[in-house]
Design a protein around this motif. Structure first.
Motif, short mmCIF file in Angstrom:
data_model
loop_
_atom_site.label_atom_id
_atom_site.label_comp_id
_atom_site.label_asym_id
_atom_site.label_seq_id
_atom_site.Cartn_x
_atom_site.Cartn_y
_atom_site.Cartn_z
N GLU A 196 59.43 62.15 64.54
CA GLU A 196 58.46 61.78 63.59
C GLU A 196 59.01 60.57 62.84
O GLU A 196 58.13 59.60 62.54
N ILE A 197 60.09 60.93 62.26
CA ILE A 197 60.72 59.88 61.41
C ILE A 197 60.97 58.60 62.27
O ILE A 197 60.98 57.33 61.78
N GLY A 198 61.56 58.85 63.58
CA GLY A 198 61.68 57.80 64.40
C GLY A 198 60.34 56.77 64.73
O GLY A 198 60.29 55.56 64.76
N THR A 199 59.53 57.59 64.78
CA THR A 199 57.97 57.09 65.00
C THR A 199 57.58 56.23 64.01
O THR A 199 57.06 55.23 63.95
N MET A 200 57.80 56.78 62.73
CA MET A 200 57.37 56.09 61.20
C MET A 200 58.14 54.86 61.15
O MET A 200 57.57 53.87 60.73
N ARG A 201 59.42 54.91 61.68
CA ARG A 201 60.42 53.83 61.37
C ARG A 201 59.93 52.52 62.12
O ARG A 201 59.73 51.54 61.76
N ALA A 202 59.67 52.95 63.79
CA ALA A 202 59.08 52.09 64.58
C ALA A 202 58.07 51.59 64.25
O ALA A 202 57.59 50.21 64.30
N ALA A 203 57.13 52.11 63.76
CA ALA A 203 55.89 51.69 63.19
C ALA A 203 55.89 51.00 62.15
O ALA A 203 55.10 49.56 62.04
N ARG A 204 56.67 50.99 61.06
CA ARG A 204 56.87 50.28 60.06
C ARG A 204 57.63 49.00 60.43
O ARG A 204 57.31 47.90 60.04
N GLU A 205 58.68 48.88 61.34
CA GLU A 205 59.30 47.82 61.90
C GLU A 205 58.04 47.00 62.49
O GLU A 205 58.30 45.59 62.41
N ALA A 206 57.48 47.48 63.22
CA ALA A 206 56.34 46.62 64.20
C ALA A 206 55.30 46.13 63.14
O ALA A 206 54.89 44.87 63.31
N MET A 207 55.14 46.92 62.02
CA MET A 207 54.25 46.29 60.95
C MET A 207 54.52 44.96 60.26
O MET A 207 54.27 44.23 60.00
N GLU A 208 55.98 45.17 59.93
CA GLU A 208 56.88 44.19 59.29
C GLU A 208 56.86 42.85 60.30
O GLU A 208 57.10 41.93 59.91
N GLN A 209 57.09 42.93 61.58
CA GLN A 209 57.32 41.96 62.37
C GLN A 209 56.04 41.11 62.84
O GLN A 209 55.87 40.10 63.34
N GLN A 210 54.81 41.72 62.60
CA GLN A 210 53.47 41.07 62.81
C GLN A 210 53.16 40.15 61.70
O GLN A 210 53.48 40.49 60.54
N PRO A 211 52.69 38.94 62.17
CA PRO A 211 52.33 38.03 61.06
C PRO A 211 51.19 38.42 60.25
O PRO A 211 50.10 38.83 60.81
N ILE A 212 51.10 38.17 59.01
CA ILE A 212 49.95 38.30 58.31
C ILE A 212 49.01 37.25 58.31
O ILE A 212 49.57 36.00 58.14
N ASP A 213 47.84 37.57 58.74
CA ASP A 213 46.74 36.49 58.78
C ASP A 213 46.10 36.36 57.53
O ASP A 213 45.44 37.45 56.90
N LYS A 214 45.66 35.23 57.07
CA LYS A 214 45.05 35.08 56.28
C LYS A 214 44.00 34.02 56.17
O LYS A 214 44.04 33.23 56.83
#
Length: 157
Positions: A139-157
Motif C-alpha cells: 500500500e505504501i509503495g502504491t501510494m508513493r508510485a501514485a504520488r510520483e506519477a501525480m508529481e510528474q504530470q504537467p499541471i494544465d491551466k
C-alpha cells in the motif's frame, strides 16, 4: 508492534501446575520407597550380623548358652517378619509408583498438547503479521508510485 496473546494461557498455566503437583506426588512416593528399601537393607544387615554371632558362638567350642540362643532366634524371627512386612509394603509402593508415573505422564501429555496448540497459533499469528506487513508495504509503495506519477504530470491551466 502487535503482541501475540494466547487465549488459552490460563489453561496452559493450570496444566503446568497440575504437572508440578504430579511430580511432587511421584517424588513423595519415591522417597517412601527409598526409605523402605533402606530399612530393608538395615534389617538384612542385622540378620547377617546375628548369623555371624551364632556361627562364632557355635565355633567357639565353649558352653553354649541355650537361653541366649533362644533369644537370638526369637529376635531373628521377629526381624525376618518385619522384613517380610516391609517387602509387602514395597509391593504396594511399587503399585503407587506406577500410578504416580502414569498420572505424571498424562499431565505432561495434556500440557504438551496445549503448548503445541500455542506454538501453532503463534506461527499462524506470525504468518498473519507478515501478510499484514507485506500488504502495508504494498500500500505504501502504491501510494508513493501514485504520488510520483501525480508529481510528474504537467499541471494544465
Amino acid at each position: 508492534m502487535a503482541k501475540f496473546i494466547f487465549e488459552l494461557e490460563a489453561v496452559l498455566t493450570q496444566r503446568k501446575a497440575v504437572e508440578r503437583e504430579r511430580m511432587v506426588a511421584l517424588s513423595e512416593v519415591e522417597r517412601a520407597r527409598l526409605a523402605l528399601e533402606d530399612r530393608l537393607r538395615a534389617l538384612h544387615a542385622k540378620v547377617q550380623e546375628e548369623r555371624l554371632e551364632w556361627s562364632q558362638q557355635l565355633a567357639g567350642g565353649t558352653v553354649i548358652d541355650l537361653r541366649g540362643v533362644r533369644f537370638q532366634t526369637t529376635a531373628a524371627l521377629k526381624t525376618q517378619a518385619h522384613a517380610h512386612q516391609i517387602v509387602l509394603q514395597l509391593a504396594g509402593i511399587h503399585k503407587r509408583l506406577e500410578q504416580a508415573r502414569a498420572a505424571l505422564l498424562e499431565a505432561a501429555t495434556r500440557r504438551k498438547a496445549v503448548e503445541t496448540l500455542r506454538e501453532r497459533r503463534m506461527e499462524a499469528w506470525k504468518d498473519e503479521q507478515r501478510r499484514l506487513d507485506a500488504r502495508a508495504m504494498d500500500e505504501i509503495g502504491t501510494m508513493r508510485a501514485a504520488r510520483e506519477a501525480m508529481e510528474q504530470q504537467p499541471i494544465d491551466k
